[in-house]
Design a protein around this motif. Structure first.
Motif, PDB file in Angstrom:
ATOM      1  N   SER A  57     -12.176 -38.088 -28.506  1.00 42.81           N
ATOM      2  CA  SER A  57     -11.674 -36.736 -28.762  1.00 42.81           C
ATOM      3  C   SER A  57     -12.658 -35.723 -28.202  1.00 42.81           C
ATOM      4  O   SER A  57     -13.875 -35.931 -28.263  1.00 42.81           O
ATOM      5  CB  SER A  57     -11.532 -36.517 -30.273  1.00 42.81           C
ATOM      6  OG  SER A  57     -11.272 -35.158 -30.561  1.00 42.81           O
ATOM      7  N   THR A  58     -12.135 -34.631 -27.675  1.00 49.61           N
ATOM      8  CA  THR A  58     -12.983 -33.489 -27.318  1.00 49.61           C
ATOM      9  C   THR A  58     -12.644 -32.318 -28.246  1.00 49.61           C
ATOM     10  O   THR A  58     -13.460 -31.883 -29.067  1.00 49.61           O
ATOM     11  CB  THR A  58     -12.764 -33.074 -25.852  1.00 49.61           C
ATOM     12  OG1 THR A  58     -13.144 -34.162 -25.018  1.00 49.61           O
ATOM     13  CG2 THR A  58     -13.595 -31.854 -25.483  1.00 49.61           C
ATOM     14  N   THR A  60     -10.399 -31.861 -30.890  1.00 54.24           N
ATOM     15  CA  THR A  60     -10.263 -32.014 -32.341  1.00 54.24           C
ATOM     16  C   THR A  60     -11.629 -32.203 -33.004  1.00 54.24           C
ATOM     17  O   THR A  60     -11.927 -31.582 -34.021  1.00 54.24           O
ATOM     18  CB  THR A  60      -9.349 -33.224 -32.643  1.00 54.24           C
ATOM     19  OG1 THR A  60      -8.189 -33.119 -31.818  1.00 54.24           O
ATOM     20  CG2 THR A  60      -8.936 -33.266 -34.095  1.00 54.24           C
ATOM     21  N   PRO A 264      -1.210 -29.616 -25.611  1.00 52.74           N
ATOM     22  CA  PRO A 264      -2.266 -29.898 -26.595  1.00 52.74           C
ATOM     23  C   PRO A 264      -3.586 -30.333 -25.965  1.00 52.74           C
ATOM     24  O   PRO A 264      -4.626 -30.334 -26.628  1.00 52.74           O
ATOM     25  CB  PRO A 264      -1.676 -31.039 -27.429  1.00 52.74           C
ATOM     26  CG  PRO A 264      -0.666 -31.704 -26.538  1.00 52.74           C
ATOM     27  CD  PRO A 264      -0.137 -30.619 -25.636  1.00 52.74           C
TER      28      PRO A 264
HETATM   29  N1   CP Z   1      -5.351 -32.234 -28.587  1.00 55.76           N
HETATM   30  C1   CP Z   1      -6.234 -33.202 -28.911  1.00 55.76           C
HETATM   31  O1   CP Z   1      -6.075 -33.913 -29.932  1.00 55.76           O
HETATM   32  O2   CP Z   1      -7.264 -33.328 -28.036  1.00 55.76           O
HETATM   33  P1   CP Z   1      -8.496 -34.338 -28.206  1.00 55.76           P
HETATM   34  O3   CP Z   1      -7.954 -35.734 -28.068  1.00 55.76           O
HETATM   35  O4   CP Z   1      -9.467 -33.973 -27.125  1.00 55.76           O
HETATM   36  O5   CP Z   1      -9.048 -34.133 -29.595  1.00 55.76           O
END
Ligand code: CP
Length: 307
Positions: A57-58, A60, A264
Motif C-alpha cells: 500500500s502507498t 492507505t 482510487p
Molecule cells: N487506493 C488504495 O488503496 O491505494 P494503496 O493500495 O496504495 O493503498
C-alpha cells in the motif's frame, strides 16, 4: 446522533447511512483542521494504534499513519514482508502479540476476504478494515463519496459509473454499498469477463460499452486492472483492453457535458486511464487522496468514542 452504530469499521455493508453522514460531518471539521498552520489536535492522545499491512500500500498506509499522528495517537507500523509471519506465525498470534503491547486499535490490510471480520470476533481492540482481498475497502469508498459530495454538492441523485476490473475490486463493492446508501444511481462497466456474474442483484446498471457509460454518468470512477489477482487471462492483452476500455481525452471531448473523473490509485497510465484525462481539470484524483486523511481521522476519532 454523535456515535457510530458499530465499534469496528469492517465494511460499508455493515454501517448505516446515518453513520456515513456522521463520518462526513466529522471529516468536514478535520479537513478544516488540516488546512490550519498547526494541523494537529489532541483527540487520541491516550490511544495506541497498530497499522498492520499484509499487502502492499502507498495511499492507505500513509494516509492512516498521517491521520493517526494528526490526532496525536501513538502509532506502530507492522509490515508482513519483514516480520515473523515469514517464519510461519499465524494471523491471530501476530495480532495477539501486538495487542499484548497495549494496543487499542488495529488498522489492517490483508489479502484474505473476511480477515478483519475474523479478528473482530477474536480480539478486543477496534478493527478498521484497510482492504481485505477482493471484498471491501470501506475508507476508500467513504473518501470517494466525500470527494463527490465536495465536488458536486451532494451524492444523492448523482449517476456514478464504476469502470474497469470490477471482478477483482474491493473498491467497487464498497463504493456500490456507499453510493447506494447515499442515494446515488450506480452503473458498473467492463468486459463480461471482469464483471461478477450476478452483479445486477446489487441493484446496479450493467453496461459493457464504456462510451455509453461516460455519456450516462456524472462521475466516472475508473478502476485499475488488477493483474496480481488474475490467475487466468480475462482479456487478450493490455493493449486490447486499453483500446476498448481505456478512457482518454478524445472520448470526453465527444460528450455534451462535463463529467468528474476519479481513480482510487495506483493508476496504470495508458491502460485504464490516459494521462491526458488523469492530469486534466476533469480529474479529482489528488483531491481523493487529500480527503483520505480527513476521512480516516473521522473514522478513528469516532471509533475511539465507542471503545
Ligand atoms: N487506493 C488504495 O488503496 O491505494 P494503496 O493500495 O496504495 O493503498
Amino acid at each position: 446522533m454523535s456515535q457510530l452504530s458499530s465499534r469496528h469499521l469492517l465494511g460499508i455493508k455493515d454501517i448505516t447511512s446515518d453513520d456515513i453522514q456522521l463520518i462526513f460531518e466529522t471529516a468536514d471539521n478535520f479537513k478544516e483542521v488540516l488546512n490550519r498552520p498547526i494541523k494537529k489536535v489532541p483527540s487520541l492522545r491516550d490511544i495506541t494504534i497498530a497499522n498492520i499491512f499484509f499487502e502492499n500500500s502507498t495511499r492507505t498506509k500513509l494516509s492512516f499513519e498521517l491521520a493517526e499522528k494528526r490526532l496525536s495517537a501513538d502509532v506502530v507500523n507492522f509490515s508482513s514482508s519483514n516480520s515473523s509471519v515469514k517464519k510461519g506465525e499465524t494471523l491471530i498470534d501476530t495480532v495477539n502479540n501486538i495487542l499484548s503491547m497495549k494496543v487499542d486499535m488495529v488498522v489492517m490490510r490483508h489479502s484474505s476476504p473476511g480477515a478483519p471480520h475474523f479478528l473482530s470476533r477474536n480480539i478486543k481492540a477496534n478493527i478498521v478494515n484497510a482492504g481485505d482481498g477482493t471484498h471491501e475497502h470501506p475508507t476508500q469508498a467513504l473518501l470517494d463519496a466525500f470527494s463527490i459530495r465536495e465536488k458536486l454538492g451532494d451524492v444523492a441523485g448523482k449517476k456514478v459509473a464504476i469502470i474497469g476490473d470490477i471482478l477483482h475490486s474491493r473498491v467497487a463493492l464498497s463504493n456500490i454499498f456507499c453510493l447506494q446508501k447515499l442515494g446515488a444511481e450506480v452503473m458498473v462497466c467492463g468486459p463480461v469477463t471482469l464483471l461478477p456474474k450476478h452483479i445486477d442483484s446489487l441493484g446496479v446498471i450493467v453496461e459493457h460499452d464504456v462510451q455509453c457509460a461516460l455519456a450516462w454518468c456524472d462521475v466516472a470512477n475508473i478502476l485499475r486492472i488488477q493483474l496480481e489477482r488474475q490467475q487466468i487471462k480475462y482479456f487478450p492483452s493490455l493493449r486490447e483492453y486499453s483500446l476498448y476500455y481505456g478512457v482518454n481525452k478524445k472520448m470526453l471531448d465527444t460528450l455534451d457535458k462535463e463529467i468528474v473523473i476519479m481513480h482510487p490509485g495506483p493508476i496504470n497510465r495508458g491502460v485504464e486511464l490516459n494521462s491526458d484525462v488523469a492530469d486534466s481539470e476533469h480529474s479529482i484524483i489528488l483531491h481523493q487522496v487529500e480527503n483520505g486523511v480527513a476521512i480516516r481521522m473521522a473514522v478513528l476519532y469516532l471509533l475511539a468514542g465507542v471503545r
